[in-house]
Write an enzyme that holds these catalytic residues in place. Structure first.
Site, PDB file in Angstrom:
ATOM      1  N   SER A  61       0.801  -1.228   0.000  1.00 48.62           N
ATOM      2  CA  SER A  61       0.000   0.000   0.000  1.00 48.62           C
ATOM      3  C   SER A  61       0.833   1.278   0.000  1.00 48.62           C
ATOM      4  CB  SER A  61      -0.939   0.015   1.204  1.00 48.62           C
ATOM      5  OG  SER A  61      -0.217   0.166   2.410  1.00 48.62           O
ATOM      6  N   LYS A 139       0.390   4.693   6.694  1.00 45.19           N
ATOM      7  CA  LYS A 139      -0.137   5.502   5.597  1.00 45.19           C
ATOM      8  C   LYS A 139       0.487   6.902   5.685  1.00 45.19           C
ATOM      9  CE  LYS A 139      -3.155   2.189   4.618  1.00 45.19           C
ATOM     10  NZ  LYS A 139      -2.880   1.272   3.485  1.00 45.19           N
TER      11      LYS A 139
END
Length: 258
Positions: A61, A139
């Site tokens: 990701s 993230k």
């Protein structure tokens, strides 16, 4: 003539204490070793709890900033915990956080069903040898409390308070073709979302690999509209320490141009 053997015997006797000195030093070290190990373990627990911790990147990701994929050797990163005790995360920071409830539906505990093994795993977690039993995610912060985030402008860029972001770290994203596939066409681009106003005390986070990241965009129906409470943030990812070929700092650019 008898003085010869006597002198020899005397010299032999004087050498005897010297021959035993290394054994005494060795015994002393062995007695101190448990204390040294105990001190090292306490220091490790304190550092891991309050200063920094090493995390393994398990997924794609955050490619290409952070490397991780099924069946490969993921990056190991150092996450610094002190900075956010004195200030809040800023847009552009790469952060590690505990997933809110809606992010944890597919999380599977990494602890053994065996009580003894589970106890060993817990001890290993305290000193950083075993991952904690929680859904820790990584993230990039895109917007903070009070800001409104959405996508896209006519060039396919994310907007925060109506201004496009400068995101040089993105290499993989959903297609966006003006006049063919945008947020206004019948077949919308996968980039499109929002607008979402971030609640105070929360952040909106997204993966650098936009086409393969189940980030804030995928949780907009939860109680926080996909945002992450700042209290869930463990710290800021600062360095890649392994593998050696990827060692280096992790960029946190000023993406909003403030």
């Amino acid at each position: 003539m008898s003085s010869g053997p006597e002198n020899h015997e005397g010299s032999s006797g004087s050498a005897e204490p010297t021959s035993h000195r290394p054994q005494k030093k060795q015994r002393s070290f062995l007695r101190e070793l448990p204390v040294l190990i105990g001190v090292a373990l306490v220091l490790s627990i304190v550092l891991q709890a309050f200063v920094f911790r090493v995390f393994l990147i398990p997924s794609e990701s955050m490619e290409p900033t952070l490397h991780g994929c099924a069946g490969c050797t993921g990056d190991r990163i150092v996450v610094e915990k002190i900075g956010y005790r004195f200030g809040d995360p800023e847009p552009g920071d790469v952060v590690v956080f505990k997933g809110p409830d809606s992010w944890n539906t597919k999380y599977v505990s990494n602890r053994s069903d065996n009580v003894v093994v589970r106890g060993i795993q817990e001890v290993g977690s305290w000193v950083g040898l075993v991952p904690p039993d929680e859904n820790d995610l990584v993230k990039r912060v895109i917007a903070t409390g009070g800001q409104t985030v959405e996508c896209c402008d006519d060039q396919g860029r994310v907007l925060v308070d109506g201004k496009p972001l400068d995101e040089p770290y993105i290499k993989m994203d959903f297609p966006f073709t003006p006049g063919t596939q945008t947020c206004d066409t019948e077949l919308k681009s996968g980039r499109c979302f929002g607008p979402i106003t971030v609640p105070e005390g929360h952040v909106w986070v997204m993966g650098d690999n936009r086409s393969n990241s189940a980030d804030s965009r995928y949780h907009v129906d939860d109680e926080f509209q996909g945002t992450v409470p700042i209290d869930n943030i463990i710290g800021q990812a600062r360095f890649i320490v392994l593998p050696p070929s990827r060692m280096g700092g992790i960029d946190a650019p000023d993406i909003q141009g403030n």
